[in-house]
Scaffold this motif. Structure first.
Motif, PDB file in Angstrom:
ATOM      1  N   ASP A  55       0.868  -1.171   0.000  1.00  0.00           N
ATOM      2  CA  ASP A  55       0.000   0.000   0.000  1.00  0.00           C
ATOM      3  C   ASP A  55       0.909   1.225   0.000  1.00  0.00           C
ATOM      4  O   ASP A  55       1.700   1.414   0.929  1.00  0.00           O
ATOM      5  CB  ASP A  55      -0.889  -0.005   1.251  1.00  0.00           C
ATOM      6  CG  ASP A  55      -1.890   1.131   1.274  1.00  0.00           C
ATOM      7  OD1 ASP A  55      -1.672   2.149   0.576  1.00  0.00           O
ATOM      8  OD2 ASP A  55      -2.881   1.023   2.012  1.00  0.00           O
ATOM      9  N   VAL A  56       0.825   2.052  -1.034  1.00  0.00           N
ATOM     10  CA  VAL A  56       1.743   3.189  -1.155  1.00  0.00           C
ATOM     11  C   VAL A  56       1.565   4.224  -0.052  1.00  0.00           C
ATOM     12  O   VAL A  56       2.428   5.079   0.145  1.00  0.00           O
ATOM     13  CB  VAL A  56       1.610   3.873  -2.528  1.00  0.00           C
ATOM     14  CG1 VAL A  56       2.009   2.927  -3.649  1.00  0.00           C
ATOM     15  CG2 VAL A  56       0.204   4.426  -2.735  1.00  0.00           C
ATOM     16  N   THR A  57       0.457   4.157   0.665  1.00  0.00           N
ATOM     17  CA  THR A  57       0.248   5.099   1.765  1.00  0.00           C
ATOM     18  C   THR A  57       0.813   4.581   3.079  1.00  0.00           C
ATOM     19  O   THR A  57       0.807   5.302   4.078  1.00  0.00           O
ATOM     20  CB  THR A  57      -1.250   5.404   1.953  1.00  0.00           C
ATOM     21  OG1 THR A  57      -1.928   4.224   2.402  1.00  0.00           O
ATOM     22  CG2 THR A  57      -1.880   5.875   0.654  1.00  0.00           C
ATOM     23  N   ASP A  58       1.290   3.344   3.098  1.00  0.00           N
ATOM     24  CA  ASP A  58       1.849   2.742   4.313  1.00  0.00           C
ATOM     25  C   ASP A  58       3.357   2.973   4.324  1.00  0.00           C
ATOM     26  O   ASP A  58       4.131   2.167   3.804  1.00  0.00           O
ATOM     27  CB  ASP A  58       1.532   1.247   4.348  1.00  0.00           C
ATOM     28  CG  ASP A  58       1.908   0.590   5.668  1.00  0.00           C
ATOM     29  OD1 ASP A  58       2.757   1.146   6.396  1.00  0.00           O
ATOM     30  OD2 ASP A  58       1.362  -0.487   5.971  1.00  0.00           O
ATOM     31  N   SER A  59       3.781   4.069   4.929  1.00  0.00           N
ATOM     32  CA  SER A  59       5.199   4.440   4.901  1.00  0.00           C
ATOM     33  C   SER A  59       6.070   3.427   5.630  1.00  0.00           C
ATOM     34  O   SER A  59       7.219   3.185   5.228  1.00  0.00           O
ATOM     35  CB  SER A  59       5.388   5.835   5.517  1.00  0.00           C
ATOM     36  OG  SER A  59       4.938   5.863   6.855  1.00  0.00           O
ATOM     37  N   VAL A  60       5.549   2.817   6.683  1.00  0.00           N
ATOM     38  CA  VAL A  60       6.325   1.834   7.448  1.00  0.00           C
ATOM     39  C   VAL A  60       6.604   0.600   6.586  1.00  0.00           C
ATOM     40  O   VAL A  60       7.746   0.119   6.512  1.00  0.00           O
ATOM     41  CB  VAL A  60       5.592   1.439   8.743  1.00  0.00           C
ATOM     42  CG1 VAL A  60       6.345   0.317   9.453  1.00  0.00           C
ATOM     43  CG2 VAL A  60       5.447   2.643   9.662  1.00  0.00           C
ATOM     44  N   ALA A  61       5.570   0.089   5.919  1.00  0.00           N
ATOM     45  CA  ALA A  61       5.731  -1.094   5.076  1.00  0.00           C
ATOM     46  C   ALA A  61       6.637  -0.793   3.885  1.00  0.00           C
ATOM     47  O   ALA A  61       7.476  -1.625   3.500  1.00  0.00           O
ATOM     48  CB  ALA A  61       4.369  -1.583   4.598  1.00  0.00           C
ATOM     49  N   LEU A  62       6.481   0.392   3.305  1.00  0.00           N
ATOM     50  CA  LEU A  62       7.296   0.756   2.152  1.00  0.00           C
ATOM     51  C   LEU A  62       8.764   0.888   2.541  1.00  0.00           C
ATOM     52  O   LEU A  62       9.653   0.406   1.832  1.00  0.00           O
ATOM     53  CB  LEU A  62       6.794   2.064   1.550  1.00  0.00           C
ATOM     54  CG  LEU A  62       7.468   2.540   0.262  1.00  0.00           C
ATOM     55  CD1 LEU A  62       7.387   1.465  -0.818  1.00  0.00           C
ATOM     56  CD2 LEU A  62       6.830   3.830  -0.221  1.00  0.00           C
ATOM     57  N   ALA A  63       9.024   1.513   3.688  1.00  0.00           N
ATOM     58  CA  ALA A  63      10.397   1.657   4.161  1.00  0.00           C
ATOM     59  C   ALA A  63      11.019   0.300   4.446  1.00  0.00           C
ATOM     60  O   ALA A  63      12.187   0.049   4.112  1.00  0.00           O
ATOM     61  CB  ALA A  63      10.428   2.525   5.410  1.00  0.00           C
ATOM     62  N   SER A  64      10.242  -0.589   5.043  1.00  0.00           N
ATOM     63  CA  SER A  64      10.731  -1.926   5.361  1.00  0.00           C
ATOM     64  C   SER A  64      11.068  -2.696   4.092  1.00  0.00           C
ATOM     65  O   SER A  64      12.105  -3.381   4.014  1.00  0.00           O
ATOM     66  CB  SER A  64       9.675  -2.679   6.173  1.00  0.00           C
ATOM     67  OG  SER A  64      10.090  -4.004   6.441  1.00  0.00           O
ATOM     68  N   TRP A  65      10.201  -2.592   3.084  1.00  0.00           N
ATOM     69  CA  TRP A  65      10.449  -3.290   1.826  1.00  0.00           C
ATOM     70  C   TRP A  65      11.702  -2.753   1.139  1.00  0.00           C
ATOM     71  O   TRP A  65      12.539  -3.540   0.665  1.00  0.00           O
ATOM     72  CB  TRP A  65       9.244  -3.145   0.907  1.00  0.00           C
ATOM     73  CG  TRP A  65       9.465  -3.757  -0.442  1.00  0.00           C
ATOM     74  CD1 TRP A  65       9.350  -5.073  -0.784  1.00  0.00           C
ATOM     75  CD2 TRP A  65       9.878  -3.073  -1.638  1.00  0.00           C
ATOM     76  NE1 TRP A  65       9.662  -5.250  -2.109  1.00  0.00           N
ATOM     77  CE2 TRP A  65       9.983  -4.048  -2.649  1.00  0.00           C
ATOM     78  CE3 TRP A  65      10.149  -1.735  -1.934  1.00  0.00           C
ATOM     79  CZ2 TRP A  65      10.358  -3.712  -3.954  1.00  0.00           C
ATOM     80  CZ3 TRP A  65      10.533  -1.412  -3.228  1.00  0.00           C
ATOM     81  CH2 TRP A  65      10.632  -2.384  -4.221  1.00  0.00           C
ATOM     82  N   ALA A  66      11.836  -1.436   1.084  1.00  0.00           N
ATOM     83  CA  ALA A  66      12.994  -0.830   0.426  1.00  0.00           C
ATOM     84  C   ALA A  66      14.295  -1.217   1.130  1.00  0.00           C
ATOM     85  O   ALA A  66      15.313  -1.495   0.475  1.00  0.00           O
ATOM     86  CB  ALA A  66      12.843   0.683   0.392  1.00  0.00           C
TER      87      ALA A  66
END
Length: 245
Positions: A55-66
């Motif tokens: 979900d592009v609005t989930d900054s925590v998940a996006l940071a973790s993935w990156a």
């Protein structure tokens, strides 16, 4: 070695068509969207598509993935395409509709930029492409949430380009008109110069390959809307009001 691109909103519509096109050209494609099943269908058709359920609005998940990406993983092209559209009623403005629209169309773009910008392939003239819309060229009825969000993201892209002027990163602002997608098929009004989604995807690939900083299509609609935006303010408002009826 194959070039690599990342596309958000890749499970349907313009994002899916663009991801499929890049994959067909031999690119390694990271297809990002919330819908894991639709991404799986896309990946089943292309061996060089990596599905990324985020979900592009989930900054925590996006940071973790990156952060979890392999060392040295970079992207030659990042296309921030994920978006949504909700129309509102001025007699009873739906605050939740504004929150949802801005969360995806604006905050989602900013969030992705925050974590993906450092992953662009420096030294190879990488591109960060951001999808806005022609909707912000002219005030349309019931488009307060959608049009305002697209105006915001267009300004964000232009300002970002200024601050990245001393780098080799190309910021490409994409402003499409009406594209034939599941999202636009929900519209209950005429959509002039409606463009096939595959044609639109090719415009994006060709424009990014040419190093364009702004893409607007179809051109006929762009010309009309930009001309209307140049009208005296009062006349423009009167015309917009008549178009509402």
């Amino acid at each position: 070695m194959a070039k690599t691109c990342l596309i958000t909103g890749a499970s349907s519509g313009l994002g899916k068509a663009t991801a499929s096109l890049y994959a067909s050209k031999g690119w390694q494609v990271y297809a990002v969207a919330r819908s894991a099943d639709k991404l799986a269908e896309l990946a089943a058709k292309h061996d060089n598509v990596k599905p990324v359920s985020l979900d592009v609005t989930d900054s925590v998940a996006l940071a973790s993935w990156a952060t979890a990406l392999p060392d040295g993983q970079t992207f030659d092209v990042v296309i921030l395409n994920a978006g949504t559209c909700e129309y509102v009623d001025v007699a009873d403005l739906d605050l939740a509709a504004f929150e949802r629209t801005f969360a995806v169309n604006v905050q989602g773009v900013v969030c992705c930029t925050r974590y993906l910008l450092p992953l662009l392939n420096k030294g190879q003239r990488p591109t960060l492409a951001i999808v806005s819309s022609m909707s912000h060229f002219f005030p349309f009825t019931r488009a307060e949430a959608y049009g305002a969000s697209k105006a915001a993201v267009a300004y964000f892209a232009d300002s970002l380009r200024v601050d990245l002027a001393d780098t080799d990163i190309n910021v490409c602002l994409i402003e499409p008109g009406f594209i034939d997608t599941p999202l636009t098929r929900q519209n209950d009004f005429d959509m002039p110069f409606l463009m096939d989604v595959t044609v639109a995807a090719n415009r994006i690939l060709d424009g990014i390959s040419a190093g364009k900083s702004r893409l607007r299509f179809p051109r006929r609609l762009s010309f009309i809307l930009k001309t209307l935006s140049l009208l005296p303010y009062g006349l423009r408002n009167k015309l917009a009001s008549k178009m509402r009826q």
